[in-house]
Design an enzyme around this catalytic site. Structure first.
Site, PDB file in Angstrom:
ATOM      1  N   CYS A  76      14.945  -4.320  -3.990  1.00 25.90           N
ATOM      2  CA  CYS A  76      15.819  -3.437  -4.779  1.00 25.90           C
ATOM      3  C   CYS A  76      15.023  -2.404  -5.554  1.00 25.90           C
ATOM      4  O   CYS A  76      14.967  -2.443  -6.791  1.00 25.90           O
ATOM      5  CB  CYS A  76      16.653  -4.289  -5.721  1.00 25.90           C
ATOM      6  SG  CYS A  76      17.595  -5.495  -4.806  1.00 25.90           S
TER       7      CYS A  76
ATOM      8  N   ARG B  61       0.806  -1.229   0.000  1.00 25.75           N
ATOM      9  CA  ARG B  61       0.000   0.000   0.000  1.00 25.75           C
ATOM     10  C   ARG B  61       0.843   1.285   0.000  1.00 25.75           C
ATOM     11  O   ARG B  61       0.524   2.219  -0.732  1.00 25.75           O
ATOM     12  CB  ARG B  61      -1.008   0.005   1.157  1.00 25.75           C
ATOM     13  CG  ARG B  61      -1.997  -1.179   1.106  1.00 25.75           C
ATOM     14  CD  ARG B  61      -3.176  -1.009   2.039  1.00 25.75           C
ATOM     15  NE  ARG B  61      -4.073   0.017   1.581  1.00 25.75           N
ATOM     16  CZ  ARG B  61      -4.134   1.226   2.066  1.00 25.75           C
ATOM     17  NH1 ARG B  61      -3.377   1.562   3.092  1.00 25.75           N
ATOM     18  NH2 ARG B  61      -4.951   2.127   1.558  1.00 25.75           N
TER      19      ARG B  61
HETATM   20  N1  LLP Z   1     -17.400  -3.773  -3.633  1.00 26.14           N
HETATM   21  C1  LLP Z   1     -16.718  -3.549  -4.767  1.00 26.14           C
HETATM   22  C2  LLP Z   1     -17.406  -3.714  -6.056  1.00 26.14           C
HETATM   23  C3  LLP Z   1     -15.367  -3.141  -4.718  1.00 26.14           C
HETATM   24  O1  LLP Z   1     -14.725  -2.897  -5.845  1.00 26.14           O
HETATM   25  C4  LLP Z   1     -14.730  -2.996  -3.460  1.00 26.14           C
HETATM   26  C5  LLP Z   1     -13.322  -2.599  -3.377  1.00 26.14           C
HETATM   27  C6  LLP Z   1     -15.471  -3.278  -2.306  1.00 26.14           C
HETATM   28  C7  LLP Z   1     -16.805  -3.651  -2.422  1.00 26.14           C
HETATM   29  C8  LLP Z   1     -14.882  -3.174  -0.938  1.00 26.14           C
HETATM   30  O2  LLP Z   1     -14.467  -1.875  -0.652  1.00 26.14           O
HETATM   31  P1  LLP Z   1     -13.914  -1.521   0.828  1.00 26.14           P
HETATM   32  O3  LLP Z   1     -15.082  -1.652   1.793  1.00 26.14           O
HETATM   33  O4  LLP Z   1     -12.836  -2.481   1.145  1.00 26.14           O
HETATM   34  O5  LLP Z   1     -13.434  -0.139   0.694  1.00 26.14           O
HETATM   35  N2  LLP Z   1      -6.281  -1.917  -2.769  1.00 26.14           N
HETATM   36  C9  LLP Z   1      -6.897  -0.673  -2.356  1.00 26.14           C
HETATM   37  C10 LLP Z   1      -8.388  -0.803  -2.216  1.00 26.14           C
HETATM   38  C11 LLP Z   1      -9.087  -1.310  -3.470  1.00 26.14           C
HETATM   39  C12 LLP Z   1     -10.582  -1.423  -3.311  1.00 26.14           C
HETATM   40  C13 LLP Z   1     -11.171  -2.148  -4.457  1.00 26.14           C
HETATM   41  N3  LLP Z   1     -12.581  -2.344  -4.387  1.00 26.14           N
HETATM   42  C14 LLP Z   1      -6.238  -0.196  -1.070  1.00 26.14           C
HETATM   43  O6  LLP Z   1      -5.323  -0.860  -0.571  1.00 26.14           O
HETATM   44  O7  LLP Z   1      -6.569   0.865  -0.550  1.00 26.14           O
END
Ligand code: LLP
Length: 429
Positions: free
Chosen positions: A353, A323
């Site tokens: 690296c 992240r």
């Molecule tokens: N529903 C859908 C259709 C989504 O695309 C996502 C997350 C969620 C639910 C869940 O969202 P949350 O409640 O976790 O915010 N890798 C990134 C976050 C990517 C989120 C992708 N979609 C990070 O580390 O911040």
């Protein structure tokens, strides 16, 4: 003995000079299992879920854990046992939920690029709903369903065009985003869906982004969704459920996102005011259920003081915890056994690296070689985005339940990493 909780981390506390997760000394886990090591609190996950359950008390709601946040079987099992459904985004996610004992009927399948094979497998498993993200996908899903002699339960993911006021990479509900069906195409898409023999229209859904820390984007999205529901039903297409997606943020560094229960009571008041309060509802939270339930424990390998920068080199890296490298994200870093020495300013970096391999810039820490550090708020989107970059095996994962520690994933070995590869045997030819 002092008992000092860390802000935003109710399951973590210093007792004297030792950091505990629930009833377990985190340094003992590091000794037993090595580092880097992810440690999750089951109690913290259930407490986060309970906040949502409080908000929805007395309503018909299906909480679908967005397992992309943390797809460990042992984590899925926690939410399956608690009665949750699951938001999946691939055939692999589906197999994980089935393997961990999740109910197929409570699975919803999101994502802009579902393949025919994934659709087929999900239909055979009997999932609850496909969240369809384009008109082209709708046509293909209908064909696949008909080839199996079934009807696919469908919700159309709409793009409500609201700004979630978060990092651009994790904003998904804006006009230019690849996600969902554009506002002006929603009605024709529903009309087409209603005519397709392989499609059964069930609901409507949206997801506007992630790490949302204000309530206004949700309030806007709810109003826009309800406008759409009215328009769709006015042309004679009834909708059984409304799914508001996930996205609620967590406290990484003093952010103050609304409490899930309080936010939902407010949003439900809006639904009530417009006569939708008794509908079947769905939500898809990920980060807010697991993010602050986990830490990544790492050992200080070397200290490298310099003229302009001091580097604290630890054994966790961007492959374990991507992240910061990806989003310049901030994760608090604390010692497992605080020292009384005067703190100095360190860039906490990993062994990879690349200059992008950092976990924290300019952190004030009193630290020595061999010390153990915890990178906080690492329960969501850390292990799930981990890689084998630099041939580094992925870390082990522990689920803490009171005074019990369950190893839910052993450390990946080099044999694991190489098992799917083959030498060409050029020398022997
Ligand atoms: N529903 C859908 C259709 C989504 O695309 C996502 C997350 C969620 C639910 C869940 O969202 P949350 O409640 O976790 O915010 N890798 C990134 C976050 C990517 C989120 C992708 N979609 C990070 O580390 O911040």
């Amino acid at each position: 003995m002092t008992h000092e909780n860390l802000p935003g981390q109710p399951h973590l506390a210093y007792r004297g000079n030792e950091l505990y997760c629930e009833e377990i000394r985190v340094s003992d886990l590091a000794k037993d299992h090595g580092t880097p090591l992810f440690v999750y609190s089951k109690g913290a996950m259930l407490a986060a879920l309970a906040a949502y359950q409080r908000g929805f008390a007395g309503r018909k709601v299906q909480i679908c854990y967005a397992m992309k946040a943390n797809p460990a079987l042992g984590v899925i099992e926690v939410f399956a046992e608690a009665g949750c459904g699951f938001d999946i985004v691939s055939g692999g996610d589906l197999e994980r939920v089935l393997a961990a004992g999740g109910q197929p009927g409570k699975i919803i399948f999101s994502g802009v690029g579902k393949t025919r094979a994934e659709m087929r497998r999900a239909l055979e498993a009997g999932i609850g709903c496909f969240n369809v993200e384009s008109e082209a996908e709708l046509e293909v899903l209908s064909q696949v369903a008909l080839s199996l002699g079934v009807c696919a339960p469908v919700s159309i993911r709409v793009n409500p065009n609201v700004d979630p006021k978060t990092h651009p990479y994790i904003s998904t509900g804006l006009k230019d985003s690849k996600f969902g069906v554009a506002h002006e195409r929603v009605l024709p898409t529903y009309q087409r869906a209603a005519k397709l023999a392989g499609i059964r229209v069930l609901g409507i859904d949206c997801h506007i982004g992630s790490q949302i820390t204000q309530e206004d984007p949700y309030l806007d999205a709810v109003e826009r969704m309800l406008d759409l529901v009215e328009a769709i039903e006015a042309v004679g297409i009834p909708l059984q459920h409304i799914d508001f997606g996930g996205g609620l943020g967590i406290d990484y560094s003093g952010e103050t996102p609304p409490d899930a229960g309080v936010l939902w009571q407010k949003l439900l008041a809006r639904l009530d005011a417009r006569g939708f309060g008794q509908r079947d509802l769905m939500i898809e939270p990920g980060r807010s259920l697991v993010g602050n339930a986990g830490v990544c424990v790492s050992e200080v390998l070397y200290l490298k003081p310099g003229e302009h920068k001091n580097f604290c080199i630890i054994d966790a890296a961007m492959n374990d915890l991507p992240r910061p490298a990806l989003y310049q994200a901030f994760h608090q870093i604390v010692p497992l056994n605080p020292r009384q020495d005067v703190p100095e300013t360190w860039d906490v970096v990993g062994p990879i690296c690349e200059s992008g391999d950092w976990l924290g810039h300019d952190r004030s820490l009193a630290v020595q070689q061999g010390d153990l550090l915890a990178v906080l708020s690492s329960g969501a989107y850390c292990m799930s985005m981990a890689s084998n970059y630099n041939s580094r095996g992925r870390a082990a994962e522990i689920l803490v339940e009171g005074s019990q520690a369950h190893l839910i994933r052993r450390r990946e070995t080099m044999a694991d990493q190489m098992q799917s590869e083959r030498l060409v045997g050029i020398k022997s030819k």
